[in-house]
Design a protein around this motif. Sequence first.
Motif, mmCIF file in Angstrom:
data_model
loop_
_atom_site.group_PDB
_atom_site.id
_atom_site.type_symbol
_atom_site.label_atom_id
_atom_site.label_comp_id
_atom_site.label_asym_id
_atom_site.label_seq_id
_atom_site.Cartn_x
_atom_site.Cartn_y
_atom_site.Cartn_z
ATOM 1 N N ARG A 142 0.820 -1.226 0.000
ATOM 2 C CA ARG A 142 0.000 0.000 0.000
ATOM 3 C C ARG A 142 0.851 1.273 0.000
ATOM 4 N NH1 ARG A 142 -5.148 -1.978 1.579
ATOM 5 N NH2 ARG A 142 -5.182 -4.095 0.732
ATOM 6 N N ASP A 143 1.989 1.205 -0.729
ATOM 7 C CA ASP A 143 2.850 2.385 -0.830
ATOM 8 C C ASP A 143 2.497 3.255 -2.037
ATOM 9 O OD1 ASP A 143 4.320 1.805 1.435
ATOM 10 O OD2 ASP A 143 5.815 0.624 0.353
ATOM 11 N N LEU A 144 1.508 2.817 -2.819
ATOM 12 C CA LEU A 144 1.033 3.597 -3.952
ATOM 13 C C LEU A 144 -0.336 4.176 -3.641
ATOM 14 C CD1 LEU A 144 1.963 1.227 -6.923
ATOM 15 C CD2 LEU A 144 3.134 3.332 -6.263
ATOM 16 N N SER A 145 -0.588 5.351 -4.162
ATOM 17 C CA SER A 145 -1.887 5.982 -3.894
ATOM 18 C C SER A 145 -2.265 6.896 -5.040
ATOM 19 C CB SER A 145 -1.842 6.782 -2.587
ATOM 20 O OG SER A 145 -0.890 7.829 -2.684
ATOM 21 N N LEU A 146 -3.577 7.142 -5.141
ATOM 22 C CA LEU A 146 -4.083 8.123 -6.086
ATOM 23 C C LEU A 146 -4.191 9.469 -5.376
ATOM 24 C CD1 LEU A 146 -6.922 6.116 -7.835
ATOM 25 C CD2 LEU A 146 -4.746 6.852 -8.845
ATOM 26 N N ARG A 147 -3.751 10.505 -6.095
ATOM 27 C CA ARG A 147 -3.797 11.828 -5.468
ATOM 28 C C ARG A 147 -4.341 12.857 -6.454
ATOM 29 N NH1 ARG A 147 -1.885 12.493 -0.736
ATOM 30 N NH2 ARG A 147 -1.773 14.746 -1.018
ATOM 31 N N LEU A 148 -4.959 13.856 -5.881
ATOM 32 C CA LEU A 148 -5.416 15.016 -6.638
ATOM 33 C C LEU A 148 -4.350 16.093 -6.445
ATOM 34 C CD1 LEU A 148 -7.641 16.465 -8.246
ATOM 35 C CD2 LEU A 148 -8.682 17.105 -6.065
ATOM 36 N N ASP A 149 -3.544 16.318 -7.465
ATOM 37 C CA ASP A 149 -2.434 17.270 -7.377
ATOM 38 C C ASP A 149 -2.945 18.645 -7.794
ATOM 39 O OD1 ASP A 149 -0.119 18.796 -7.675
ATOM 40 O OD2 ASP A 149 1.079 17.043 -8.217
ATOM 41 N N LEU A 182 -17.305 17.431 -8.470
ATOM 42 C CA LEU A 182 -15.937 17.771 -8.867
ATOM 43 C C LEU A 182 -15.348 16.674 -9.756
ATOM 44 C CD1 LEU A 182 -13.434 19.520 -8.788
ATOM 45 C CD2 LEU A 182 -12.804 18.463 -6.608
ATOM 46 N N ALA A 183 -15.672 15.424 -9.422
ATOM 47 C CA ALA A 183 -15.168 14.328 -10.238
ATOM 48 C C ALA A 183 -15.692 14.425 -11.662
ATOM 49 C CB ALA A 183 -15.554 12.991 -9.615
ATOM 50 N N GLN A 184 -16.958 14.800 -11.807
ATOM 51 C CA GLN A 184 -17.539 14.927 -13.138
ATOM 52 C C GLN A 184 -16.910 16.102 -13.898
ATOM 53 O OE1 GLN A 184 -19.511 12.465 -14.185
ATOM 54 N NE2 GLN A 184 -19.025 11.647 -12.135
ATOM 55 N N GLN A 217 -15.102 20.054 -1.738
ATOM 56 C CA GLN A 217 -15.239 18.901 -2.630
ATOM 57 C C GLN A 217 -13.886 18.261 -2.931
ATOM 58 O OE1 GLN A 217 -17.834 18.432 -5.887
ATOM 59 N NE2 GLN A 217 -18.956 20.346 -5.472
ATOM 60 N N ALA A 218 -12.827 19.106 -3.032
ATOM 61 C CA ALA A 218 -11.489 18.573 -3.291
ATOM 62 C C ALA A 218 -11.051 17.674 -2.147
ATOM 63 C CB ALA A 218 -10.501 19.711 -3.502
ATOM 64 N N GLU A 219 -11.353 18.116 -0.912
ATOM 65 C CA GLU A 219 -11.004 17.287 0.240
ATOM 66 C C GLU A 219 -11.796 15.984 0.217
ATOM 67 O OE1 GLU A 219 -8.668 17.863 2.377
ATOM 68 O OE2 GLU A 219 -8.143 19.866 1.642
ATOM 69 N N ALA A 220 -13.073 16.100 -0.131
ATOM 70 C CA ALA A 220 -13.909 14.900 -0.190
ATOM 71 C C ALA A 220 -13.433 13.954 -1.296
ATOM 72 C CB ALA A 220 -15.360 15.297 -0.418
ATOM 73 N N LEU A 221 -13.026 14.545 -2.428
ATOM 74 C CA LEU A 221 -12.548 13.721 -3.527
ATOM 75 C C LEU A 221 -11.262 12.991 -3.134
ATOM 76 C CD1 LEU A 221 -12.596 12.674 -6.402
ATOM 77 C CD2 LEU A 221 -11.555 14.822 -7.160
ATOM 78 N N GLN A 222 -10.374 13.691 -2.444
ATOM 79 C CA GLN A 222 -9.126 13.033 -2.032
ATOM 80 C C GLN A 222 -9.428 11.882 -1.079
ATOM 81 O OE1 GLN A 222 -5.749 13.518 -3.139
ATOM 82 N NE2 GLN A 222 -5.858 11.518 -2.153
ATOM 83 N N ALA A 223 -10.413 12.071 -0.216
ATOM 84 C CA ALA A 223 -10.785 10.994 0.701
ATOM 85 C C ALA A 223 -11.290 9.780 -0.069
ATOM 86 C CB ALA A 223 -11.846 11.490 1.679
#
Length: 895
Positions: A142-149, A182-184, A217-223
């Motif tokens: 679990r050293d890889l993750s998806l992030r919103l940069d 935000l995802a859409q 929404q950005a915080e929610a999306l990152q979660a």
Amino acid sequence: MSTPTSTYRIQFRNGMTFDRAAALVPYMQRLGISHFYASPIFTAAPGSTHGYDVADANEIDPELGGREGFDRLSAALKQAGLGLILDIVPNHMAAALENRWWRSIIEWGRESAYAHFFDVNWSRRLTLPFLGDTFEKVLNERDLSLRLDREAGCLTLSYFDSHYPLLPSTYGKALDGIDLPLAQSILACAESARPDDEQAFHSRMRDLLASPDMQAQAEALQARLDEVSKDCKRLDDLHDAQAFRLISWRDAPRDLSYRRFFEITGLAGLRVEDPAVFAESHRLILDLVRSGQVDGLRVDHVDGLSDPGGYLERLRKEAGPDCYLIVEKILADKEQLPAEWPIAGTTGYEFISALSNVMLEPSAPRRFQDDYASLTGRPLDLLEEIRAAKGLMADVNFAGESARLLELAIEMAADNTDDAPLSQEDLRHALRELLITFPVYRTYGTESGLSSADRQRLDDVMEAVRKGPSPAKPEALAFLGRIMTGDVAPASQEGARMFRTRFQQLTGPLMAKSIEDTLFYRINPLLALNEVGSEPHGHAFGIDAFHEAMQDRQKTQPLGLSATSTHDTKRGEDARARLYALSEAPELWQEALHAWRAMNEKATVSLNDGTAPEPSVEWLIYQALIGVWPQGLAPDDADGLKALEERFLPYIEKSLREAKLRTSWNDQNLGYEKSVTSYARHLFSEDALEFRRDFISRTQGLRLAGAVNSVTQTLIKLTAPGIPDIYQGSEGLDLSLVDPDNRRMPDFDALSKVSGDDLTPAGTSAWLDGRLKAQLVARLLPDREKRADLYLRGDYHRIDAKGAAAEHVVGYSRSHGQERLVVLVPRLLFKAVGAQGTTLPDAGFWQDTTVSLPDGLAGTGYRNLLTGEPVAAQSDLPLAQLFKDQPFAVLTSGR
């Protein structure tokens, strides 16, 4: 051409900025330097200590002071009448996310507008070898993750602090099931994203994410992305859809999809043979040349380029006829630069090699090799050691590059062999033998094939393979030769071109890493000879070889640089000078080594794989310590010892890893390394006080004889053919070790107090602490500027001595028009100064020894440039008179 009369190399970074450099300009001016010679100044990867990992070729690094700081330095140089030479790096750039060209090909792959900028094999995904373990293990841990940069304006697949941008067309895979508005919106942006307009896409994304009503929404999306990141299968599928493939750093030698600089995966090969790539990567460089702010360019690692000759032709055309051009190029013994290259010469490693003929006791290499073999308990066969080192490089460190060449050969074999097909093993063995037998860095074939000279070189190498210890199958070897010369079927011409290019780009790194960065740390009979550009075997040392090299230098590259220290040398010039003196004292060395090993035997450790350190490493440690020991350091100076220890231990660690015997950079044996560095640390401890007293006592004569060597090599560098390059701080005492030690900031405040007006008389202290050396530099450089034609274009002739001390002097003359220069300097004075090294030889030592001036030099009125005294130049000059105050003389006539 803006030809220098001398250069002064400055290493930017590590505290050196443009403003700091500008403050040194008055000192450079007083010293007599004509050109300031700067290490790379363009924006580099974060944390760079050297600047060769350029991340933006068209921006001057803000950390150094940016364009404004550079302009201030340029103005200061112009006001002082000094020129500027820039070190440029056309072969590679940083494979870093901060490099927007590289980041683009991570994101878009071969669809990127910059896909053709880098030397990438686009038949597969771009490999990114920056994981600490295999992708599967990293994924499962679990050293890889998806992030919103938000800063970059994209989605990334992140590994700790590295955030790799996802291909926009795969955003749907990442956001599937996330029903946030935000995802859409992000998906809508991604749908219109195009690689030829990527900046607009990222700008839209940043604007979207910067909107105040989107923060929650950005915080929610990152979660939600954090939750998705726990799904290993989904992350694996997403990774498979990318233009890049993350792999372990350990797999890079076998599985890399791009050309790198040597073994450094963080430096990706640049395709400057492409006109568009050349133009964009040289835009700022050429602007600086055309504006007059830059007078010359030093081309880093020219042998790494696809077509060095073609590149240099293009660079000369764009930079203009007046730009001074030199290349970093290692020349083998007797090898010449291609005559058609439009350059002034090299950066001067071959000059260091030539100097060894003056400094070295000619019989020493064989004597020290025999003693080394006796200590290690096995015969020393240098040719076999070279084969072993090059074989290791071909099989392991450059396994991927070798495999790619083999693949190309196999692909062509079916269409180009009329008889029985060649087996993969036959081709593999022939290729390996060709690579490890190659005696120079490379040939210079182009798309059309090899020149007649390079064909002859290839024929010679192939004959050496046939007569070698492991001959290749003749048909396989002949086929590889046909590929190199382009003698293949029309359908295979493109494959042959690719093979030839890749082969030529591999032989140089393979040679460098095998000899300079493996053999020179494995085999250490005389450390002075383990230097960049040196020949490890088959070299006859002596004065004849030196004069031959200087005469050749005057004919082939009189305007090339003459170096004695650089940022890449294995040790500073004065450390090397001391170790040359050791060549005169084999008995002293053997007695001292035996005594020191016995005194410190309690610090050795028995490990499962042998003693640590083993005898050969003890040999290395003590020779290196002789070279680096600071002048005047007392055996009980706690602060001084601590400072030396902090420099010495990293050198030992690096030496062990570069040797690749019991540990290496890729496979570290930490237990062994700790045992050896603990031994070295013991030498600086309170328990080793008696050792240090003995060490200082036994090496006192070496330090003075080494100081004589230092003065001799300095005077030769300043007066022989070539342009003297002063590496930062080496106008004074330079006892540095290999990088990073040799890139420390010098004490410029102390150096700036030295003047050529107060040449120190014969007292030994000024020789030992480097003051005399610095004063000679300050005396001779202004004379070089005043009489540039004599030094740059003057003929070179040897001057021989006769008499009792004839072997202890080397002489030569330079002449141009009515101007004359006669240089007489000492050599091999260890026995003359004695083991205690308290005094220099007096005039009596030179009694009955004269030098004979040839026709055209005798009968001319001279003055001693270093003392101002007139000298009557009869045919035979008595050295007892010339050397009555100091054992060297530089005589000058004319204006």
